[in-house]
Design an enzyme around this catalytic site. Structure first.
Site, mmCIF file in Angstrom:
data_model
loop_
_atom_site.group_PDB
_atom_site.id
_atom_site.type_symbol
_atom_site.label_atom_id
_atom_site.label_comp_id
_atom_site.label_asym_id
_atom_site.label_seq_id
_atom_site.Cartn_x
_atom_site.Cartn_y
_atom_site.Cartn_z
ATOM 1 N N ASP A 1 0.861 -1.189 0.000
ATOM 2 C CA ASP A 1 0.000 0.000 0.000
ATOM 3 C C ASP A 1 0.886 1.223 0.000
ATOM 4 O O ASP A 1 1.744 1.364 0.878
ATOM 5 C CB ASP A 1 -0.859 0.031 1.274
ATOM 6 N N ASP B 1 -10.252 -5.583 -1.134
ATOM 7 C CA ASP B 1 -9.227 -5.132 -0.193
ATOM 8 C C ASP B 1 -9.884 -4.188 0.809
ATOM 9 O O ASP B 1 -10.464 -3.182 0.420
ATOM 10 C CB ASP B 1 -8.140 -4.394 -0.994
HETATM 11 C C1 DX5 Z 1 -6.837 0.575 2.420
HETATM 12 C C2 DX5 Z 1 -5.650 -0.312 2.136
HETATM 13 C C3 DX5 Z 1 -5.895 -1.747 2.557
HETATM 14 C C4 DX5 Z 1 -5.885 -1.935 4.072
HETATM 15 C C5 DX5 Z 1 -6.330 -3.341 4.381
HETATM 16 O O1 DX5 Z 1 -6.683 1.325 3.496
HETATM 17 O O2 DX5 Z 1 -5.482 -0.302 0.735
HETATM 18 O O3 DX5 Z 1 -4.898 -2.608 1.976
HETATM 19 O O4 DX5 Z 1 -4.592 -1.686 4.545
HETATM 20 O O5 DX5 Z 1 -6.277 -3.529 5.775
HETATM 21 P P1 DX5 Z 1 -7.264 -4.586 6.472
HETATM 22 O O6 DX5 Z 1 -7.112 -5.875 5.720
HETATM 23 O O7 DX5 Z 1 -6.751 -4.664 7.881
HETATM 24 O O8 DX5 Z 1 -8.630 -4.017 6.362
#
Ligand code: DX5
Length: 216
Positions: A34, A168
């Site tokens: 990310d 995601d």
């Molecule tokens: C959005 C990011 C995601 C997030 C996922 O904020 O693109 O990848 O980090 O985190 P979880 O799986 O904990 O919701």
């Protein structure tokens, strides 16, 4: 389509990035990084300099999730056979994005936020190898999965029976089955994997649950 679970890394420092990569390298075929610039989303992760020396993976590839205002500039910094998930909300010139990805030796993916209608993505969809339907408002991990996005996933799957559809945000043992049943075959998760005591078991459990079975 077989479900593919991808660990998502939201790192604020190079040390955290390397630590997270080492926790999953060797367990999966893809690792999502990310990248947030504090402008497209209200959070900031590692920046361009830290990306310069992202470690090469033995038998895996990176998927870069560009939550940044000018993705083409960032893509140029990471040449290689990576997948680049570009938010449709940040496309000013699709040709510029396509050229940047081609020049980098990578592959193009598209991402769309919960509030953005699918119609915004459709003009570019046929050029994408993968489409990410965000199931949270991007910026932070540990948020709740937006179940209403499953309608968007079903719509997209009907239009594109064989494309990779990724979700995601809030993907965990309670939500992964619904996402997969709606048509998402790529399942990205951060908390559900990195908060687990046994990371490999957490990845395996998400895949088993997606398929409808109880985790072994
Ligand atoms: C959005 C990011 C995601 C997030 C996922 O904020 O693109 O990848 O980090 O985190 P979880 O799986 O904990 O919701």
């Amino acid at each position: 389509m077989e479900p593919v679970v991808i660990p998502a890394i939201l790192a604020k420092s190079r040390e955290e990035l390397l630590r997270r990569i080492s926790q999953v390298n060797g367990l999966v075929k893809e690792i999502q990084l990310d990248i947030m610039d504090g402008e497209f989303v209200p959070n900031r992760t590692i920046g361009m300099d830290d990306l310069a020396a992202v470690p090469a993976l033995q038998n895996a590839k990176y998927e870069f999730h560009w939550m940044v205002k000018e993705p083409e500039k960032w893509i140029a910094k990471v040449p290689g056979p990576h997948l680049h998930l570009v938010h449709v909300e940040t496309i000013r010139s699709f040709d510029a994005i396509e050229n940047a990805v081609k020049k980098s030796g990578g592959r193009l993916g598209l991402a769309i936020n919960p509030e953005t209608p699918l119609e915004k993505l459709l003009p570019f969809a046929s050029k994408a190898q993968r489409i990410l339907i965000m199931t949270v408002h991007p910026g932070f991990s540990g948020q709740s999965y937006i179940t209403a996005m499953e309608k968007k996933i079903r719509q997209l799957r009907r239009k594109f029976p064989s494309i990779d559809i990724e979700v995601d945000g809030g993907v965990n043992l309670d939500t992964v089955r619904g996402a997969y049943a709606a048509g998402a075959n790529v399942l990205a998760a951060a908390s559900a994997i990195f908060a687990a005591d046994d990371i490999k078991a957490a990845i395996d459990a998400l895949k088993a649950r997606a398929l409808g079975g109880a985790p072994s």
